[in-house]
Design a protein around this motif. Sequence first.
Motif, PDB file in Angstrom:
ATOM      1  N   LEU A  38      -8.123  21.438 -57.293  1.00 21.01           N
ATOM      2  CA  LEU A  38      -7.891  20.384 -56.298  1.00 21.01           C
ATOM      3  C   LEU A  38      -8.881  19.238 -56.458  1.00 21.01           C
ATOM      4  N   LEU A  39     -10.129  19.561 -56.764  1.00 20.70           N
ATOM      5  CA  LEU A  39     -11.134  18.511 -56.939  1.00 20.70           C
ATOM      6  C   LEU A  39     -10.858  17.675 -58.184  1.00 20.70           C
ATOM      7  N   GLU A  40     -10.378  18.306 -59.245  1.00 25.20           N
ATOM      8  CA  GLU A  40     -10.004  17.546 -60.451  1.00 25.20           C
ATOM      9  C   GLU A  40      -8.834  16.622 -60.152  1.00 25.20           C
ATOM     10  N   GLN A  41      -7.851  17.131 -59.406  1.00 27.03           N
ATOM     11  CA  GLN A  41      -6.711  16.296 -59.021  1.00 27.03           C
ATOM     12  C   GLN A  41      -7.169  15.146 -58.127  1.00 27.03           C
ATOM     13  N   ALA A  42      -8.127  15.432 -57.240  1.00 27.31           N
ATOM     14  CA  ALA A  42      -8.656  14.400 -56.343  1.00 27.31           C
ATOM     15  C   ALA A  42      -9.314  13.284 -57.139  1.00 27.31           C
ATOM     16  N   ARG A  49      -6.403   5.110 -57.504  1.00 27.91           N
ATOM     17  CA  ARG A  49      -6.445   4.407 -56.215  1.00 27.91           C
ATOM     18  C   ARG A  49      -5.413   4.902 -55.204  1.00 27.91           C
ATOM     19  N   ASP A  50      -5.042   6.164 -55.314  1.00 24.86           N
ATOM     20  CA  ASP A  50      -4.207   6.803 -54.297  1.00 24.86           C
ATOM     21  C   ASP A  50      -5.165   7.501 -53.338  1.00 24.86           C
ATOM     22  N   TYR A  51      -5.785   6.707 -52.490  1.00 29.14           N
ATOM     23  CA  TYR A  51      -6.902   7.182 -51.691  1.00 29.14           C
ATOM     24  C   TYR A  51      -6.513   8.206 -50.633  1.00 29.14           C
ATOM     25  N   TYR A  52      -5.339   8.055 -50.034  1.00 33.52           N
ATOM     26  CA  TYR A  52      -4.921   9.038 -49.025  1.00 33.52           C
ATOM     27  C   TYR A  52      -4.786  10.433 -49.640  1.00 33.52           C
ATOM     28  N   ALA A  53      -4.119  10.516 -50.769  1.00 34.95           N
ATOM     29  CA  ALA A  53      -3.946  11.816 -51.435  1.00 34.95           C
ATOM     30  C   ALA A  53      -5.280  12.333 -51.958  1.00 34.95           C
ATOM     31  N   ALA A  54      -6.130  11.435 -52.448  1.00 30.78           N
ATOM     32  CA  ALA A  54      -7.443  11.847 -52.950  1.00 30.78           C
ATOM     33  C   ALA A  54      -8.272  12.476 -51.834  1.00 30.78           C
ATOM     34  N   ARG A  56      -7.215  13.967 -49.143  1.00 34.97           N
ATOM     35  CA  ARG A  56      -6.631  15.266 -48.819  1.00 34.97           C
ATOM     36  C   ARG A  56      -7.058  16.321 -49.848  1.00 34.97           C
ATOM     37  N   HIS A  57      -7.007  15.969 -51.134  1.00 36.66           N
ATOM     38  CA  HIS A  57      -7.387  16.912 -52.185  1.00 36.66           C
ATOM     39  C   HIS A  57      -8.889  17.210 -52.170  1.00 36.66           C
ATOM     40  N   TYR A  58      -9.707  16.186 -51.935  1.00 37.56           N
ATOM     41  CA  TYR A  58     -11.155  16.416 -51.844  1.00 37.56           C
ATOM     42  C   TYR A  58     -11.468  17.399 -50.712  1.00 37.56           C
ATOM     43  N   ARG A  59     -10.879  17.162 -49.552  1.00 34.80           N
ATOM     44  CA  ARG A  59     -11.155  18.034 -48.404  1.00 34.80           C
ATOM     45  C   ARG A  59     -10.686  19.464 -48.646  1.00 34.80           C
ATOM     46  N   ASP A  60      -9.483  19.599 -49.172  1.00 34.58           N
ATOM     47  CA  ASP A  60      -8.966  20.944 -49.437  1.00 34.58           C
ATOM     48  C   ASP A  60      -9.806  21.657 -50.496  1.00 34.58           C
ATOM     49  N   ILE A  90     -19.323  15.167 -52.256  1.00 37.38           N
ATOM     50  CA  ILE A  90     -17.870  14.975 -52.231  1.00 37.38           C
ATOM     51  C   ILE A  90     -17.442  14.397 -50.883  1.00 37.38           C
ATOM     52  N   LEU A  91     -17.994  14.933 -49.811  1.00 39.63           N
ATOM     53  CA  LEU A  91     -17.628  14.442 -48.483  1.00 39.63           C
ATOM     54  C   LEU A  91     -18.138  13.021 -48.255  1.00 39.63           C
ATOM     55  N   ASN A  92     -19.246  12.660 -48.879  1.00 36.98           N
ATOM     56  CA  ASN A  92     -19.694  11.257 -48.834  1.00 36.98           C
ATOM     57  C   ASN A  92     -18.669  10.362 -49.518  1.00 36.98           C
ATOM     58  N   ARG A  93     -18.106  10.831 -50.627  1.00 36.25           N
ATOM     59  CA  ARG A  93     -17.069  10.061 -51.319  1.00 36.25           C
ATOM     60  C   ARG A  93     -15.844   9.903 -50.412  1.00 36.25           C
ATOM     61  N   VAL A  94     -15.509  10.938 -49.667  1.00 35.49           N
ATOM     62  CA  VAL A  94     -14.388  10.865 -48.728  1.00 35.49           C
ATOM     63  C   VAL A  94     -14.655   9.771 -47.697  1.00 35.49           C
ATOM     64  N   ASP A  95     -15.887   9.705 -47.192  1.00 36.84           N
ATOM     65  CA  ASP A  95     -16.231   8.657 -46.221  1.00 36.84           C
ATOM     66  C   ASP A  95     -16.090   7.266 -46.833  1.00 36.84           C
TER      67      ASP A  95
END
Length: 124
Positions: A38-42, A49-54, A56-60, A90-95
């Motif tokens: 999931l992190l590789e896909q993220a 630049r598909d940030y919404y899906a990224a 979701r994948h980062y969090r999962d 990773i969560l910083n990247r999500v922010d």
Amino acid sequence: MDNNTDACTAMTPINENVCLDVCTSTGDFDKLKQGLTLLEQAKMLDHNRDYYAAIRHYRDGVDYLMDEFMSRPCANEQSKEYLRLKCHKILNRVDILKKLIKQQEHETIQEAINSEEQSGETES
């Protein structure tokens, strides 16, 4: 020589043997593999630049990793701390991605307002 073997066996901690049994069964690292996938896909989604899906994948992916290592009896504190730091990054990247999304939405709204104002001026 028998006494020497017994002494060596007695010095081996019981937890070490348990750890080997627990950590080497087949399918034992399924959650870890799923999390890493999931992190590789993220990363790929983030790069595209598909940030919404990224997000979701980062969090999962982080959820899978944390679940895997926090429930593992043989994980030492050093590996858990390393994992915590990686998940924090990773969560910083999500922010950051969330902020990018808000900025893009604001820019899109601003562009729509500007184009509406310009079209109103040309009609006058």
